[in-house]
Design a protein around this motif. Structure first.
Motif, short mmCIF file in Angstrom:
data_model
loop_
_atom_site.label_atom_id
_atom_site.label_comp_id
_atom_site.label_asym_id
_atom_site.label_seq_id
_atom_site.Cartn_x
_atom_site.Cartn_y
_atom_site.Cartn_z
N VAL A 124 13.84 -39.21 -32.46
CA VAL A 124 15.29 -39.22 -32.67
C VAL A 124 15.63 -38.40 -33.90
CG1 VAL A 124 17.25 -40.69 -33.30
CG2 VAL A 124 15.75 -41.35 -31.41
N ARG A 125 14.86 -38.54 -34.94
CA ARG A 125 15.12 -37.76 -36.17
C ARG A 125 14.99 -36.26 -35.87
NH1 ARG A 125 13.98 -39.64 -41.87
NH2 ARG A 125 14.95 -41.62 -41.45
N SER B 299 15.52 -34.89 -33.06
CA SER B 299 16.65 -34.52 -32.20
C SER B 299 17.96 -34.37 -32.97
CB SER B 299 16.84 -35.55 -31.08
OG SER B 299 17.47 -36.73 -31.56
N GLN B 300 18.01 -34.90 -34.18
CA GLN B 300 19.24 -34.85 -34.97
C GLN B 300 19.31 -33.65 -35.90
OE1 GLN B 300 18.92 -38.72 -36.76
NE2 GLN B 300 20.07 -39.71 -35.12
N HIS B 301 18.20 -32.94 -36.06
CA HIS B 301 18.15 -31.85 -37.03
C HIS B 301 17.56 -30.60 -36.38
CE1 HIS B 301 19.28 -34.81 -39.96
NE2 HIS B 301 18.31 -35.57 -39.51
N GLU C 261 21.54 -27.62 -44.66
CA GLU C 261 21.19 -29.02 -44.50
C GLU C 261 20.60 -29.59 -45.77
OE1 GLU C 261 19.35 -30.41 -40.97
OE2 GLU C 261 19.62 -28.52 -39.93
N ASP D 232 16.84 -33.63 -44.44
CA ASP D 232 17.05 -33.27 -43.05
C ASP D 232 16.03 -32.22 -42.60
OD1 ASP D 232 19.16 -34.98 -43.04
OD2 ASP D 232 20.69 -33.43 -43.20
N VAL E 11 19.05 -33.86 -27.80
CA VAL E 11 19.34 -33.34 -29.12
C VAL E 11 20.84 -33.51 -29.39
CG1 VAL E 11 17.41 -31.73 -29.15
CG2 VAL E 11 19.63 -30.95 -28.32
N ALA E 12 21.15 -33.67 -30.66
CA ALA E 12 22.53 -33.93 -31.07
C ALA E 12 22.96 -32.89 -32.09
CB ALA E 12 22.63 -35.34 -31.66
N GLN F 195 24.92 -30.76 -34.67
CA GLN F 195 25.97 -31.12 -35.63
C GLN F 195 26.85 -29.89 -35.82
OE1 GLN F 195 25.12 -33.98 -38.22
NE2 GLN F 195 23.77 -34.75 -36.65
#
Length: 176
Positions: free
Chosen positions: A94-95, A97-99, A108, A112, A169-170, A172
């Protein structure tokens, strides 16, 4: 026949051969940077990296020197015979996928960027035995039978390739 895409097969090949045959460790970021063309540094490639690493870690073909446990970095000994808890593997994925590994590090916060360069991946004895079973000692030697076996390992580990993506993935701020 396998449902693992050709792009995923290439990434699995390069990851397992590099870490197993050359008996080394490397950060997830180094595999992200294997693409030479800036046009290949896409949201789809980032998604592929997250999915392949998550599945290889869950199937115990890879391990990491660090995992995320309850939101905090936790070291993991390469000498440990026990696999890390699945929750820790999920938190690490998850980490990742966030960066976005392709974003500008100046954009960043340091922590991150660390998710891609901090943990080191290494091959497990299971990965090395699998490559030995198929007599794989260099890149581009993996066969359809090899990938069917890997896909079966993913299935037995509860991360079947047919369910893609498992961890989306997310991006930003619209980055890709």
């Amino acid at each position: 026949m396998t449902t693992i895409s050709e792009e995923a097969q290439d990434l699995i090949d390069s990851t397992l051969v590099y870490l197993s045959v050359y008996d080394t460790e490397s950060s997830p970021w180094s595999f992200a940077m294997m693409v030479r063309d800036e046009n290949e540094k896409t949201l789809e490639r980032w998604q592929l990296l997250v999915e392949v690493f998550f599945r290889l870690l869950t199937a115990d073909l890879l391990r990491s020197t660090h995992y995320v446990r309850h939101g905090e970095w936790a070291p993991w000994s390469p000498d440990s015979l026990d696999a890390p808890p699945k929750e820790s593997i999920v938190e690490l994925a998850v980490r990742l996928s966030q960066h976005n590994p392709y974003s500008n590090p100046a954009d960043e916060a340091r922590e991150d960027v660390d998710v891609w360069i901090g943990p080191l991946l290494y091959a497990t004895p299971s990965a090395k035995a699998l490559l030995a079973k198929y007599r794989i000692d260099d890149y581009d030697q993996m066969t359809p039978e090899f990938f069917r076996e890997v896909e079966g390992m993913f299935d037995r580990s509860g991360v079947p390739w047919q369910h893609y993506p498992l961890i989306a993935v997310a991006p930003q701020g619209g980055e890709a």
